[in-house]
Design a protein around this motif. Structure first.
Motif, PDB file in Angstrom:
ATOM      1  N   GLU A  70     106.408 -29.389  28.107  1.00 30.58           N
ATOM      2  CA  GLU A  70     105.227 -30.241  28.050  1.00 30.58           C
ATOM      3  C   GLU A  70     103.953 -29.403  28.133  1.00 30.58           C
ATOM      4  OE1 GLU A  70     105.665 -33.067  31.144  1.00 30.58           O
ATOM      5  OE2 GLU A  70     107.400 -34.068  30.249  1.00 30.58           O
ATOM      6  N   GLU A 126     113.050 -21.890  33.140  1.00 33.25           N
ATOM      7  CA  GLU A 126     113.484 -23.271  33.334  1.00 33.25           C
ATOM      8  C   GLU A 126     114.728 -23.588  32.511  1.00 33.25           C
ATOM      9  OE1 GLU A 126     111.703 -27.837  33.362  1.00 33.25           O
ATOM     10  OE2 GLU A 126     110.532 -26.236  32.435  1.00 33.25           O
ATOM     11  N   LYS A 160     109.477 -29.370  31.976  1.00 34.26           N
ATOM     12  CA  LYS A 160     108.069 -29.348  32.380  1.00 34.26           C
ATOM     13  C   LYS A 160     107.290 -28.278  31.621  1.00 34.26           C
ATOM     14  CE  LYS A 160     108.952 -31.075  37.050  1.00 34.26           C
ATOM     15  NZ  LYS A 160     108.857 -30.766  38.507  1.00 34.26           N
TER      16      LYS A 160
END
Length: 247
Positions: free
Chosen positions: A240, A99, A237
């Motif tokens: 998290e 990511e 994401k």
């Protein structure tokens, strides 16, 4: 239309049409590319299991005039993330690598140092040792993206920092002394600060033999992730998910 080849790391894929895949991949020689792998969902010969994110492969592709997407012809696996045991933590760490690279790197911009970084941390990312390479990668990406001022000195005043009296906050780059600590600042522990100084001077493999419980360097990872998210202007994401794993 000449076919190019380069060592590459697969970042992510998504389907298009019936059997084609769009593939985002980061090459050593040409930077991040996005291409179409025709019939990838059907052809085991050309792609096999090479389209798993964080697969290191030899890629063959061709740039197409007037089109943004390259034609991805073949991937030959050099190192698969599935060649080692997998659990939820390791998968999430690998997702974080993908990511960050996907969001942070511009297209068609060769970045040899970043490529060497991801290959080196992938070699160290195991079920038994996920947190050390994650910490190393997050810290070094902030440096390679130009987001990390000298962490031996206070960003505000330039005075030398002291272990145990160092802080960071979500709205500014760098570290701060106790005098310039913001009201909403978080403390960077003495161990994490000294660890960061060492990591910026040594290869990732030199830390492989150390004990790395999941909470070691947790504040250092938070510092690096906040810097990355601030400059990418988006929440990660996978970051998290990692936070939930640590608790």
């Amino acid at each position: 239309m000449a076919v190019l080849t380069s060592e590459a790391v697969v970042l992510r894929t998504w389907p298009v049409h019936e059997a084609d895949l769009v593939v985002s991949f980061f090459t050593r020689d040409y930077g991040k590319m996005t291409g179409v792998a025709k019939s990838a969902l059907k052809s085991r010969k050309r792609f096999g299991g090479a389209l798993e994110p964080m697969t290191v492969a030899r890629a063959w592709f061709a740039e197409r005039p007037t089109q943004d997407l390259v034609r991805l012809d073949q991937l030959e696996i050099l190192r698969s993330p599935l060649s080692l045991p997998v659990d939820a933590t390791r998968l999430t760490v690998l997702s974080f690598f993908a990511e960050v690279l996907e969001q942070a790197l511009p297209e068609h911009d060769p970045q040899e140092t970043v490529f060497r970084l991801i290959v080196s941390v992938l070699e160290q990312t195991t079920v038994e040792q996920p947190w050390m390479p994650l910490t190393y990668f997050a810290l070094w990406m902030t440096r390679l993206m130009g987001l990390l001022p000298d962490i031996a000195h206070c960003t505000a005043c330039g005075e030398a920092l002291v272990a145990g009296e160092t802080s960071f906050n979500a709205f500014a780059d760098g570290l701060f002394c106790h005098v310039h600590r913001a009201a909403n600042a978080s403390e960077l522990s003495a161990d994490s600060w000294q660890l960061a100084l060492k990591m910026l001077r040594a290869p990732v493999g030199s830390f492989a033999g150390e004990a790395w419980p999941r909470r070691r360097g947790q504040d250092l990872r938070r510092f690096a992730m906040q810097s990355l998210e601030r400059h990418m202007e988006r929440k990660l994401k996978s970051g998290e998910m990692l936070g939930r794993l640590v608790g």
